[in-house]
Design an enzyme around this catalytic site. Sequence first.
Site, PDB file in Angstrom:
ATOM      1  N   CYS A 131      47.394  36.050  45.862  1.00  0.00           N
ATOM      2  CA  CYS A 131      47.247  35.407  47.171  1.00  0.00           C
ATOM      3  C   CYS A 131      48.618  35.024  47.733  1.00  0.00           C
ATOM      4  O   CYS A 131      49.234  34.069  47.250  1.00  0.00           O
ATOM      5  CB  CYS A 131      46.353  34.172  47.022  1.00  0.00           C
ATOM      6  SG  CYS A 131      46.161  33.221  48.524  1.00  0.00           S
ATOM      7  N   CYS A 134      48.724  31.609  49.476  1.00  0.00           N
ATOM      8  CA  CYS A 134      48.744  30.479  48.538  1.00  0.00           C
ATOM      9  C   CYS A 134      50.107  30.318  47.880  1.00  0.00           C
ATOM     10  O   CYS A 134      50.587  29.207  47.709  1.00  0.00           O
ATOM     11  CB  CYS A 134      47.712  30.688  47.425  1.00  0.00           C
ATOM     12  SG  CYS A 134      46.116  31.256  47.990  1.00  0.00           S
ATOM     13  N   ASP A 135      50.717  31.421  47.471  1.00  0.00           N
ATOM     14  CA  ASP A 135      51.864  31.326  46.563  1.00  0.00           C
ATOM     15  C   ASP A 135      53.188  31.825  47.134  1.00  0.00           C
ATOM     16  O   ASP A 135      54.223  31.677  46.488  1.00  0.00           O
ATOM     17  CB  ASP A 135      51.554  32.113  45.274  1.00  0.00           C
ATOM     18  CG  ASP A 135      50.362  31.527  44.537  1.00  0.00           C
ATOM     19  OD1 ASP A 135      50.143  30.305  44.663  1.00  0.00           O
ATOM     20  OD2 ASP A 135      49.636  32.268  43.869  1.00  0.00           O
TER      21      ASP A 135
HETATM   22  C1  LIG Z   1      45.197  32.710  41.356  1.00  0.00           C
HETATM   23  C2  LIG Z   1      44.639  32.175  42.646  1.00  0.00           C
HETATM   24  C3  LIG Z   1      45.323  31.202  43.338  1.00  0.00           C
HETATM   25  C4  LIG Z   1      44.797  30.672  44.517  1.00  0.00           C
HETATM   26  N1  LIG Z   1      45.493  29.706  45.157  1.00  0.00           N
HETATM   27  C5  LIG Z   1      44.982  29.135  46.273  1.00  0.00           C
HETATM   28  C6  LIG Z   1      45.675  28.118  46.961  1.00  0.00           C
HETATM   29  O1  LIG Z   1      46.782  27.726  46.583  1.00  0.00           O
HETATM   30  N2  LIG Z   1      45.094  27.594  48.074  1.00  0.00           N
HETATM   31  C7  LIG Z   1      43.879  28.021  48.545  1.00  0.00           C
HETATM   32  O2  LIG Z   1      43.396  27.483  49.532  1.00  0.00           O
HETATM   33  N3  LIG Z   1      43.214  29.012  47.920  1.00  0.00           N
HETATM   34  C8  LIG Z   1      43.729  29.584  46.808  1.00  0.00           C
HETATM   35  N4  LIG Z   1      43.075  30.621  46.195  1.00  0.00           N
HETATM   36  C9  LIG Z   1      41.827  31.106  46.790  1.00  0.00           C
HETATM   37  C10 LIG Z   1      40.662  30.140  46.460  1.00  0.00           C
HETATM   38  O3  LIG Z   1      40.684  29.864  45.089  1.00  0.00           O
HETATM   39  C11 LIG Z   1      39.345  30.778  46.857  1.00  0.00           C
HETATM   40  O4  LIG Z   1      39.367  31.117  48.212  1.00  0.00           O
HETATM   41  C12 LIG Z   1      38.184  29.793  46.616  1.00  0.00           C
HETATM   42  O5  LIG Z   1      38.152  29.395  45.269  1.00  0.00           O
HETATM   43  C13 LIG Z   1      36.847  30.422  46.980  1.00  0.00           C
HETATM   44  O6  LIG Z   1      35.864  29.475  46.700  1.00  0.00           O
HETATM   45  P1  LIG Z   1      34.332  29.873  46.476  1.00  0.00           P
HETATM   46  O7  LIG Z   1      33.650  28.603  46.176  1.00  0.00           O
HETATM   47  O8  LIG Z   1      33.858  30.685  47.608  1.00  0.00           O
HETATM   48  O9  LIG Z   1      34.299  30.857  45.228  1.00  0.00           O
HETATM   49  P2  LIG Z   1      34.951  30.808  43.785  1.00  0.00           P
HETATM   50  O10 LIG Z   1      36.050  29.843  43.706  1.00  0.00           O
HETATM   51  O11 LIG Z   1      35.220  32.231  43.459  1.00  0.00           O
HETATM   52  O12 LIG Z   1      33.776  30.262  42.865  1.00  0.00           O
HETATM   53  C14 LIG Z   1      32.654  31.053  42.566  1.00  0.00           C
HETATM   54  C15 LIG Z   1      31.744  30.270  41.655  1.00  0.00           C
HETATM   55  O13 LIG Z   1      30.531  31.021  41.494  1.00  0.00           O
HETATM   56  C16 LIG Z   1      30.126  30.919  40.164  1.00  0.00           C
HETATM   57  N5  LIG Z   1      29.224  32.025  39.843  1.00  0.00           N
HETATM   58  C17 LIG Z   1      29.426  33.361  39.980  1.00  0.00           C
HETATM   59  N6  LIG Z   1      28.358  34.039  39.504  1.00  0.00           N
HETATM   60  C18 LIG Z   1      27.462  33.093  39.098  1.00  0.00           C
HETATM   61  C19 LIG Z   1      26.173  33.146  38.493  1.00  0.00           C
HETATM   62  N7  LIG Z   1      25.561  34.298  38.223  1.00  0.00           N
HETATM   63  N8  LIG Z   1      25.552  31.976  38.189  1.00  0.00           N
HETATM   64  C20 LIG Z   1      26.127  30.790  38.480  1.00  0.00           C
HETATM   65  N9  LIG Z   1      27.350  30.691  39.038  1.00  0.00           N
HETATM   66  C21 LIG Z   1      28.001  31.827  39.325  1.00  0.00           C
HETATM   67  C22 LIG Z   1      31.427  30.915  39.358  1.00  0.00           C
HETATM   68  O14 LIG Z   1      31.221  30.357  38.067  1.00  0.00           O
HETATM   69  C23 LIG Z   1      32.293  30.024  40.257  1.00  0.00           C
HETATM   70  O15 LIG Z   1      32.086  28.695  39.903  1.00  0.00           O
HETATM   71  C24 LIG Z   1      43.574  31.163  45.027  1.00  0.00           C
HETATM   72  C25 LIG Z   1      42.872  32.160  44.338  1.00  0.00           C
HETATM   73  C26 LIG Z   1      43.390  32.679  43.165  1.00  0.00           C
HETATM   74  C27 LIG Z   1      42.639  33.751  42.433  1.00  0.00           C
END
Ligand SMILES: Cc1cc2nc3c(=O)[nH]c(=O)nc-3n(C[C@H](O)[C@H](O)[C@H](O)COP(=O)(O)OP(=O)(O)OC[C@H]3O[C@@H](n4cnc5c(N)ncnc54)[C@H](O)[C@@H]3O)c2cc1C
Length: 313
Positions: A131, A134-135
């Site tokens: 990302c 982010c970084d």
């Molecule tokens: C390395 C990295 C660094 C990042 N840094 C930043 C940053 O600095 N700032 C920023 O704003 N964003 C950052 N991001 C992006 C940010 O993390 C994502 O946009 C955000 O986490 C998305 O949130 P979400 O809740 O949609 O999904 P996710 O965070 O992907 O969460 C998905 C959830 O679904 C659950 N899940 C999936 N399948 C199932 C299932 N079958 N049963 C039950 N649960 C399930 C998983 O366990 C997880 O808890 C970064 C991403 C990465 C990979």
Amino acid sequence: MENVIIIGSGPAGLTAAIYAARANLKPILIAGMERGGQVTLTNDLENYPGFPDGLGGFEMYQLFEKQAQKFGTEVVYDVVTEVDLTGEVKTVKTSDKEYQSKVVIIATGSTPKKLDVPGEKEFTGKGVSYCATCDGFFFTDKHVAVIGGGNSAIDEGLFLTRFAKKVSIIHRRDQLRADAILRDRALNHEKIELIWDTVVEEIKGKESVSELVLKNVKTNETSTFPIDGIFIFIGHYPNVDLFDGQIDLESDTNTIKTNHRTHTNQTGVFACGDVQDSIYRQAITAAGSGCQAAMEAEKYVAELEGKVYPAKK
Ligand SMILES: Cc1cc2nc3c(=O)[nH]c(=O)nc-3n(C[C@H](O)[C@H](O)[C@H](O)COP(=O)(O)OP(=O)(O)OC[C@H]3O[C@@H](n4cnc5c(N)ncnc54)[C@H](O)[C@@H]3O)c2cc1C
């Protein structure tokens, strides 16, 4: 019968839980294998409003979860294995329980595609990133590599030129897949160099990334390449397999198709966060759409219960 089941414990799911709990819906949130979601992969979140000194991703998860539980969310540390979202009553199965619910909020996120090379996992958050938004800032005046040749790789590579002193885009083919306009910008940018026909075989370093082992796929020659950071943009897998055949997906991105109010094609099923967003993919946007999904859920449950449109006497 539950009111709301939320699948996923990232910023989207936990924000939906905070809002649904505060609306007295007593939500159940099933956390999945990655508790806290993708943010827990980073140690430094510096762009989430309200935290001027930044915070760690795991710390953010703990705060979100605490807030959701404070208002009555039941967090279940299990994985959803099967769903039936087609009828008015939704069924959600985990490894040891079956739930029935009026509403399901899908917040299963997405997973950045990995190179699957030695060092990638070890150095994630220590020079390996998925990302640029982010970084990128952490690589001010550094030399970074960008892996990929599609629109997002080139777009993010161009974004990184704001910080990095040099951006080397490493692509396994001899031409870019990205749109012509992005391609031209990259090819003509003074900070960008293109390295063609090349793949990364290994990521090396001590405390953080310092070197890549590269292989030219045409000559099979390998070389070492000193570098301060590597940004991998070879695509994302939205976590949608569970909903196969029940929930409509966008044909180009495979994200869940929603309207601007997080409604999916199934009544009473809402989707939020990265699983329905192929563009922004940030903690704040995921949290924002989690809020929307919970407010839509609340409205839907109220309609079901006849609170909004009570039957005329
Ligand atoms: C390395 C990295 C660094 C990042 N840094 C930043 C940053 O600095 N700032 C920023 O704003 N964003 C950052 N991001 C992006 C940010 O993390 C994502 O946009 C955000 O986490 C998305 O949130 P979400 O809740 O949609 O999904 P996710 O965070 O992907 O969460 C998905 C959830 O679904 C659950 N899940 C999936 N399948 C199932 C299932 N079958 N049963 C039950 N649960 C399930 C998983 O366990 C997880 O808890 C970064 C991403 C990465 C990979």
